[in-house]
Write an enzyme that holds these catalytic residues in place. Structure first.
Site, PDB file in Angstrom:
ATOM      1  N   ARG A 109       1.136  -1.191  -0.056  1.00 28.43           N
ATOM      2  CA  ARG A 109       0.133  -0.035  -0.267  1.00 28.43           C
ATOM      3  C   ARG A 109       0.784   1.208   0.438  1.00 28.43           C
ATOM      4  NH1 ARG A 109      -5.354   1.866   3.851  1.00 28.43           N
ATOM      5  NH2 ARG A 109      -6.234   0.097   1.899  1.00 28.43           N
ATOM      6  N   HIS A 136      -7.947   1.088  -5.940  1.00 30.73           N
ATOM      7  CA  HIS A 136      -7.378  -0.516  -5.157  1.00 30.73           C
ATOM      8  C   HIS A 136      -8.100  -1.079  -5.176  1.00 30.73           C
ATOM      9  CE1 HIS A 136      -8.110  -0.924  -1.410  1.00 30.73           C
ATOM     10  NE2 HIS A 136      -8.660  -0.639  -0.669  1.00 30.73           N
ATOM     11  N   GLN A 139     -10.591  -3.692  -3.321  1.00 34.83           N
ATOM     12  CA  GLN A 139     -11.390  -3.807  -2.885  1.00 34.83           C
ATOM     13  C   GLN A 139     -12.317  -4.278  -3.869  1.00 34.83           C
ATOM     14  OE1 GLN A 139     -12.668  -1.976   0.331  1.00 34.83           O
ATOM     15  NE2 GLN A 139     -14.554  -2.191  -0.054  1.00 34.83           N
ATOM     16  N   ASP A 224     -17.298   6.970  -2.111  1.00 36.02           N
ATOM     17  CA  ASP A 224     -16.512   7.106  -0.891  1.00 36.02           C
ATOM     18  C   ASP A 224     -15.618   8.530  -0.419  1.00 36.02           C
ATOM     19  OD1 ASP A 224     -13.359   6.768  -0.109  1.00 36.02           O
ATOM     20  OD2 ASP A 224     -12.156   6.435  -2.193  1.00 36.02           O
ATOM     21  N   CYS A 264     -16.435   1.778   0.384  1.00 40.13           N
ATOM     22  CA  CYS A 264     -15.349   1.228   0.981  1.00 40.13           C
ATOM     23  C   CYS A 264     -14.896   1.361   2.312  1.00 40.13           C
ATOM     24  CB  CYS A 264     -14.241   1.418  -0.192  1.00 40.13           C
ATOM     25  SG  CYS A 264     -13.573   3.170   0.491  1.00 40.13           S
ATOM     26  N   ARG A 292     -13.452  -8.744   1.749  1.00 37.14           N
ATOM     27  CA  ARG A 292     -12.319  -8.599   1.972  1.00 37.14           C
ATOM     28  C   ARG A 292     -11.696  -9.549   2.077  1.00 37.14           C
ATOM     29  NH1 ARG A 292     -10.061  -3.069   1.771  1.00 37.14           N
ATOM     30  NH2 ARG A 292      -8.337  -4.635   1.034  1.00 37.14           N
TER      31      ARG A 292
HETATM   32  N1  NVA Z   1      -9.812   6.547  -1.117  1.00 33.61           N
HETATM   33  C1  NVA Z   1      -9.894   6.159   0.334  1.00 33.61           C
HETATM   34  C2  NVA Z   1      -9.986   4.923   0.845  1.00 33.61           C
HETATM   35  C3  NVA Z   1      -9.297   4.513   1.836  1.00 33.61           C
HETATM   36  C4  NVA Z   1      -9.629   2.381   2.170  1.00 33.61           C
HETATM   37  C5  NVA Z   1      -8.198   6.891   0.079  1.00 33.61           C
HETATM   38  O1  NVA Z   1      -6.969   6.580  -1.328  1.00 33.61           O
HETATM   39  O2  NVA Z   1      -8.055   7.167   1.127  1.00 33.61           O
HETATM   40  N1   CP Z   2     -11.251  -0.042   2.740  1.00 32.42           N
HETATM   41  C1   CP Z   2     -10.186  -0.155   2.879  1.00 32.42           C
HETATM   42  O1   CP Z   2      -9.472  -0.520   2.113  1.00 32.42           O
HETATM   43  O2   CP Z   2     -10.145   0.358   3.811  1.00 32.42           O
HETATM   44  P1   CP Z   2      -8.475   0.179   4.769  1.00 32.42           P
HETATM   45  O3   CP Z   2      -7.840   1.495   4.337  1.00 32.42           O
HETATM   46  O4   CP Z   2      -9.117   0.522   6.516  1.00 32.42           O
HETATM   47  O5   CP Z   2      -7.835  -1.177   4.995  1.00 32.42           O
END
Ligand code: NVA
Ligand code: CP
Length: 308
Positions: A109, A136, A139, A224, A264, A292
C-alpha cells in the site's frame, strides 16, 4: 539486471485479470467463505509468507490479508517504512529483489502506482496492490463478490459512482469493463477520473456531474471519502465543493428499489454519505468489509498457485 525474469503473475490493477479470471475469483471467494463458515480446515500454503508493506494507514487491508494468510496455513509480515530500510532510502528495486528471495508474495500500500510497478518489475514473486493513489483493485474484488452474493450477476446492470474521481472510482471503471456493467460517475467539475481510462472505457463509463442523474435507475450506488489519504490538507476546501454530492436518502430514491449502497470504508457520516443511507437497509458495507478476507484469500490462492 533485467526486470522480472520469472514473469510471475501480479495484481497491480484489475486489468491484470481477464474477465473470466475475475469472475472465477469472486466465485472462489464465496466458496472459501462457505468453507470457513462450515469450520472446514483449508490450509494449502504451510510455510508460505506474505510481506505486507504499508506506507499508508489501514485497518481492513492489513487485518484481512494477515488473517487470510494465517487461515490458508501461512504467515504474514507487517512492514512499515518507519522501521525498515524502505523508509531510509533503500531503492525499491533492491527491496524487491531481497524480499522476493525470502517471501512468497508481497502486498504493497503506497502513494504512486509507479512504485508498485517498479517493485513488481524486480520481484520474482507475485506483487499485490493494496491501494495506491491510482487504484484499489482488492476492494473491487470484494465489492463484486458482495454484489454477486446479494443480487447475482452484475453484467448489464447500472452502477452510480458519486463523489471523487479517485482511486476507488478508477477501480470501479476497470470493474465496469471486466464485469460488463454501465457506470455513471457524478463528481464535481475538476474532480473527474483518469482521462485515459475514461476514454478507454467510454462504452461503459460516463461522467454526468449530477448525483440524481447518475443514480437514476441504478442497481448499485457507491461512494468514498471526499479527501483520500494524502489529501488531508484539502479536506475543508473539498467539503464545500463536494457538499452537493452527498449520498442521501433522496439520491437513493432515484435508484432502482432493489439498489444496494456500497462504501469501501472508512466512512464519514454527514459528508459523503448520510447516516440514514450507510446505516440503512440498502447498505451492504459490512459484507463488503468482510469479503475483503474471502476475496483476498481467493486472490492469494490464484497468485501463489500461478507462481509455483
Ligand atoms: N480513497 C480512499 C480509500 C481508502 C480505502 C483513500 O485512498 O484514502
Ligand atoms: N477499504 C480499505 O481499504 O480499508 P483500510 O484503509 O482500512 O484498509
Amino acid at each position: 539486471m533485467a526486470a522480472n525474469p520469472t514473469a510471475c503473475r501480479h495484481f497491480l490493477t484489475l486489468f491484470d485479470l481477464t474477465s473470466a479470471e475475475a469472475r472465477q475469483l469472486i466465485a472462489r471467494a464465496s466458496e472459501l467463505k462457505q468453507l470457513l463458515r462450515r469450520g472446514q480446515d483449508y490450509r494449502p500454503f504451510p510455510q508460505r509468507t506474505l510481506a505486507m508493506i504499508f506506507e499508508k494507514a489501514s485497518t481492513r487491508t492489513r487485518v484481512s490479508f494477515e488473517t487470510g494468510m494465517v487461515q490458508l496455513g501461512g504467515h504474514a509480515l507487517f512492514l512499515s517504512p518507519r522501521d525498515t530500510q524502505l523508509g531510509r532510502g533503500e531503492p525499491i528495486e533492491d527491496s524487491a529483489r531481497v524480499l522476493s528471495r525470502m517471501v512468497d508474495a508481497v502486498m504493497i500500500r503506497t502513494f504512486e502506482q509507479e512504485t508498485v510497478e517498479r517493485f513488481a518489475a524486480h520481484s520474482s514473486v507475485p506483487v499485490i496492490n493494496g491501494l495506491t493513489d491510482r487504484c484499489h483493485p482488492c476492494q473491487l474484488l470484494a465489492d463484486m463478490q458482495t454484489y454477486h452474493e446479494h443480487r447475482g450477476d452484475i453484467r448489464g446492470k447500472r452502477v452510480a459512482w458519486i463523489g471523487d474521481g479517485n482511486n476507488m472510482c478508477y477501480s470501479f471503471m476497470e470493474a465496469a469493463q471486466l464485469f460488463d456493467f454501465e457506470l455513471q460517475i457524478a463528481c464535481p467539475v475538476g474532480f473527474e477520473p483518469d482521462a485515459a481510462l475514461l476514454a478507454a472505457t467510454s462504452d461503459r463509463c460516463r461522467v454526468v456531474h449530477d448525483p440524481a442523474v447518475a443514480a437514476a435507475g441504478a442497481h448499485l450506488v457507491a461512494t468514498d471519502v471526499w479527501a483520500s489519504m494524502g489529501q488531508e490538507e484539502e479536506q475543508a476546501h473539498r467539503e464545500t465543493l463536494f457538499a452537493p454530492f452527498q449520498v442521501t436518502a433522496e439520491v437513493m430514491a432515484q435508484a432502482a428499489p432493489e439498489a444496494l449502497f456500497m462504501h469501501c470504508l472508512p466512512a464519514h457520516r454527514g459528508e459523503e454519505v448520510a447516516a440514514a443511507v450507510i446505516d440503512g437497509p440498502q447498505s451492504v458495507v459490512w459484507d463488503e468489509a468482510e469479503n475483503r478476507l474471502h476475496a483476498q484469500k481467493a486472490l492469494l490462492e490464484f497468485l501463489l498457485r500461478s507462481a509455483s
